[in-house]
Design an enzyme around this catalytic site. Structure first.
Site, PDB file in Angstrom:
ATOM      1  N   LYS A 281       0.980  -1.248   0.243  1.00  0.00           N
ATOM      2  CA  LYS A 281      -0.042  -0.269  -0.081  1.00  0.00           C
ATOM      3  C   LYS A 281       0.861   1.376  -0.055  1.00  0.00           C
ATOM      4  O   LYS A 281       1.894   1.361   0.725  1.00  0.00           O
ATOM      5  CB  LYS A 281      -0.880  -0.172   1.163  1.00  0.00           C
ATOM      6  N   GLU A 362     -19.328  -5.118  10.164  1.00  0.00           N
ATOM      7  CA  GLU A 362     -20.175  -4.228  11.191  1.00  0.00           C
ATOM      8  C   GLU A 362     -21.431  -5.135  11.794  1.00  0.00           C
ATOM      9  O   GLU A 362     -21.586  -4.622  13.006  1.00  0.00           O
ATOM     10  CB  GLU A 362     -20.712  -3.120  10.346  1.00  0.00           C
ATOM     11  N   ARG A 390     -25.319  -1.351   7.565  1.00  0.00           N
ATOM     12  CA  ARG A 390     -25.155  -2.805   7.385  1.00  0.00           C
ATOM     13  C   ARG A 390     -25.600  -3.691   8.656  1.00  0.00           C
ATOM     14  O   ARG A 390     -25.987  -4.821   8.608  1.00  0.00           O
ATOM     15  CB  ARG A 390     -23.634  -3.001   6.995  1.00  0.00           C
TER      16      ARG A 390
END
Length: 627
Positions: A281, A362, A390
Site C-alpha cells: 500500500k 459491522e 449494514r
C-alpha cells in the site's frame, strides 16, 4: 507525448513493450499524486494497485469483459486507463469524476461500489447473467484483503466456488484495509505471503523443468499436480481450493510480467480461479509506504508535505473515551477496521485489552457490543453512519429488543463531501428513530458531544450519538443534559416561527435567525439535541407557531417526520415544515456545496423561512415585522 496520453483502453496497452508499460505505471502514479494532492482522495490504496490494474486491462477486454472493484477506492488507475485522463483533474469535485466506480460515468465501470463485500457477488451475478443470455465474456472481481474478510464476500466465495463459471477473483493483498487487518483469515493470508520455502521451491522447480530440452514445458505442466501437493504441505492448507477455486499465488503484485502471465492463465482456465497478488500500500511514494493508514484517505495537501487531519468531532470522541476509560474499567471500544477514521487509535494504544477491532464486519461488531453489554461491560462502537446501515438487523434484534446498554458513536453523519453518494450518512435518523428502547442524541458542538458521551456511559438501555464529518462549531452556552430536555439557543421576544434544529444544523439555524432579525422577522431556535424520545412539553409549548425542523438527514422518515407524527398524535394542530436532505442520492462535491444544494445552508434556511412567513424578499419581511 507520454504513454498515458496514448491510452484509451486495454487494446492500446498491448501495443507497448513491457519496459514501456513499467514506465506507464510511473506516469499513472505521478498523475494520481498530482491530482490527489490538490483534490484529496484515497491515495495509499490506489498507489499500491497500479501494476495490478495495468495487468488486468492488458489481459482483459473492457468494457466487454467485466471488471468489478470491491469498495472501489482502488479505481483511480482504472479511470486513467479508460479514457478519463483529461477529466481526472475534476476527481471528487462537483460535476466531475467520482472517487469510486460509477456506472453512469463509463461503460468500463461495470458496477458501482463504495462499501465492501460487493464485488464477488456482483461478478458472479454477471457470470450467471451471461450464461442465461448466451453471451460470452469474462468476469473479474478485484478485492482487497480487508474487504475479502467481509461476511458477504465469504458467502459469495462459497457460492461461486461450486458454480464452475469462468469467474476470476483477484485478491489484492496489502495487509491493510484502512487500519491494519485483524483476525484468523488475515493470519492465514500472512502465512501464504511469508512462506519463503514455498516461493523458493516453486521458482527453482519451474525454472529447472522449463530448461529441459524438448520436453521442458510439457513436463512442467505434467507435474503441476505435484506442485499443488507441495503447496498444500508448505502453506498450511488449501482454503481456496476447498471452496472450489483454482488458487494461483501468492505472486508479486508489482511485477508486471508475472501478473500478466498469471492473469492470462486464470482467464484461460474457464472456471473459478483466485489469483493472490501481494502488493504494498502506497507503493512508489515513500511517505505513503511508511504510513499507509495515514495516507489511505487524505484531504488536499502538497505532495512534499504530510497530510494533517483537521480537528473535529472524531478527535473529541476519542479523547473523551480515553478520559472515561481511566475512570471506569468497564469502558471498552469496538471498531470495524476504522480505528483511525473514527478517532479511537489513541484508545487502542492506551487500552489494548479493552479495544476490539473486528475488521470489516459491522454486523458482528453490533452483536459483539450486545454480548459485552450483557456481560456487564460498557461498550462503545465507533462507526461511520453509512457503514452502520449494514448492522441494522443486529441493532433491532440483538441490542434494542433486549434493551442492552451499548453505545453507538455514529461519525460522518449527514453530508460527507467529496466521497459522495456511497458515503453520505443520510439515513441514520430515519432508521434509528423508530427503534424501541433507543435513546438518540445529536450534539451541536464538540463540547456537547463530550457531555453526551459521559451521560451515555451510565444511561439505561441502548444509546446512539450521531455527529458530522466537520470541524466542531463554536461552543455555545451548553446546559447539562436532562431527560427530555431541549435547549433554546436563540430567543425571539415576538417569535413568528420556531426552528427545531438537530446537531450540525444548530449553528446555521442561529445564523439564519440573526440574519432574519435584521429584516424584521423574529425566529426562535431550539437545539433538539435529544432526537428520541421527543419531549411532549416542548412540542406543546411551540405548537401555536409554524415549526420548521432542520436535520442533516433524509427528510423522508427523519426527525421532522417524527415531530409531525407526534404533534398529530397529541392533537396539537401544529404546522410542521421538515427541511432535510431531499429524496435523492447526493453526488460528490464539497460539503458546503452539498448543504447549499439541499437548501441547508444559512441562505437556504432563510429562504425557506421567508416563504413560510409570506416574506419572500427583505422588503416584504420588513412589512411583516411591523404587523
Amino acid at each position: 507525448m507520454s504513454i498515458l496520453e496514448q491510452i484509451q483502453g486495454g487494446a492500446d496497452l498491448r501495443r507497448f513493450s513491457l519496459r514501456e508499460l513499467e514506465q506507464l505505471c510511473q506516469e499513472i502514479r505521478w498523475e494520481i499524486l498530482r491530482v490527489v494532492a490538490r483534490n484529496g482522495g484515497h491515495l495509499s490504496s490506489n498507489l499500491g494497485a497500479v501494476e495490478l490494474t495495468v495487468a488486468l486491462h492488458y489481459v482483459y477486454d473492457l468494457p466487454r469483459d467485466k471488471l468489478l472493484f470491491d469498495v472501489g477506492h482502488q479505481c483511480y488507475a482504472h479511470k486513467l486507463l479508460t479514457g478519463r485522463l483529461h477529466e481526472f483533474p475534476t476527481l471528487r469535485r462537483a460535476g466531475g469524476l467520482s472517487g469510486f466506480p460509477r456506472r453512469q460515468e463509463s461503460e468500463s465501470d461495470a458496477f458501482g461500489a463504495g462499501h465492501s463485500g460487493t464485488a464477488v457477488s456482483a461478478a458472479l451475478g454477471f457470470a450467471r447473467a451471461a450464461r442465461l443470455r448466451g453471451e460470452d465474456y469474462h468476469c473479474v472481481a478485484l478485492v482487497g484483503d480487508g474487504a475479502f474478510m467481509d461476511g458477504p464476500n465469504v458467502e459469495a466465495l462459497n457460492d461461486a466456488g461450486r458454480s464452475e463459471l469462468p469467474l476470476v477473483v483477484v485478491l489484492n493483498d496489502n495487509t491493510m484495509s484502512i487500519s491494519k487487518n485483524v483476525g484468523a483469515l488475515s493470519e492465514y493470508l500472512n502465512r501464504l505471503r511469508s512462506n519463503r520455502g514455498y516461493w523458493r521451491f516453486k521458482s527453482r522447480t519451474a525454472g529447472f523443468l522449463k530448461r529441459i530440452p524438448g520436453v521442458g514445458p510439457a513436463l512442467h505442466d505434467a507435474v503441476y499436480s505435484v506442485k499443488n501437493a507441495v503447496k498444500s504441505l508448505l502453506v498450511h492448507g488449501q482454503f481456496f481450493e476447498n471452496l472450489g477455486f483454482t488458487y494461483l499465488g501468492p505472486i508479486d503484485g508489482h511485477n508486471l510480467s508475472l501478473l500478466i502471465r498469471n492473469l492470462s492463465r486464470a482467464k484461460n482456465l474457464g472456471r473459478p480461479v483466485l489469483v493472490h497478488a501481494v502488493t504494498q500500500k502506497g507503493y512508489g511514494y515513500k511517505p505513503a509506504e511508511e504510513k499507509p493508514d495515514k495516507y489511505h484517505g487524505v484531504a488536499p495537501y502538497f505532495v512534499e508535505r504530510e497530510a494533517a487531519p483537521a480537528p473535529g468531532f472524531d478527535a473529541c470522541a476519542g479523547q473523551t473515551l480515553l478520559e472515561m476509560a481511566a475512570e471506569d474499567p468497564a469502558v471498552c471500544v469496538i471498531t470495524a477496521a476504522m480505528r483511525d477514521g473514527t478517532g479511537v487509535a489513541g484508545f487502542a494504544e492506551a487500552h489494548p485489552d479493552r479495544f476490539f477491532d473486528v475488521g470489516i464486519a459491522e454486523e458482528h461488531a453490533v452483536t459483539l457490543a450486545a454480548g459485552l453489554a450483557a456481560g456487564g461491560a460498557k461498550p462503545f462502537f465507533a462507526v461511520y453512519s453509512t457503514f452502520l446501515q449494514r448492522g441494522y438487523d443486529q441493532i433491532v434484534h440483538d441490542v434494542a429488543l433486549q434493551n442492552l446498554h451499548a453505545v453507538f458513536l455514529i461519525g460522518h453523519a449527514g453530508l460527507v463531501g467529496e466521497d459522495g453518494a456511497t458515503h453520505q450518512g443520510a439515513f441514520d435518523l430515519s432508521f434509528l428513530t423508530h427503534v424501541p428502547n433507543l435513546t438518540l442524541l445529536a450534539p451541536s458542538c464538540a463540547q456537547e458531544l463530550a457531555m453526551m458521551l459521559r451521560w451515555a456511559k451510565d444511561a439505561p438501555g441502548p444509546v446512539a450519538i450521531r455527529y458530522p464529518k466537520a470541524e466542531s462549531a463554536a461552543a455555545h452556552n451548553i446546559v447539562p443534559l436532562q431527560k427530555g430536555d431541549w435547549q433554546v439557543v436563540s430567543v425571539a421576544h415576538r417569535a413568528q416561527a420556531v426552528v427545531f434544529a438537530v446537531g450540525s444544523m444548530v449553528g446555521p439555524a442561529m445564523m439564519a435567525a440573526d440574519t432574519l432579525a435584521l429584516e424584521g422577522l423574529e425566529v426562535e431556535v431550539v437545539n433538539c439535541r435529544k432526537v428520541k424520545p421527543l419531549p411532549d412539553r416542548m412540542l406543546e409549548k411551540y405548537a401555536r407557531l409554524p415549526i420548521v425542523t432542520l436535520e442533516e438527514n433524509a427528510a423522508l422518515g427523519g426527525f421532522g417526520a417524527q415531530v409531525a407524527v407526534r404533534c398529530a398524535q397529541l392533537s396539537l394542530g401544529a404546522r410542521v415544515l421538515p427541511l432535510g436532505i431531499p429524496d435523492a442520492f447526493i453526488p460528490h462535491g464539497t460539503r458546503a456545496q452539498q448543504l447549499a444544494g439541499c437548501g441547508l445552508d444559512v441562505e437556504g434556511i432563510c429562504r425557506a423561512l421567508r416563504r413560510l412567513l409570506g416574506a419572500d424578499n427583505p422588503k416584504d419581511a420588513q412589512e411583516v415585522g411591523k404587523d
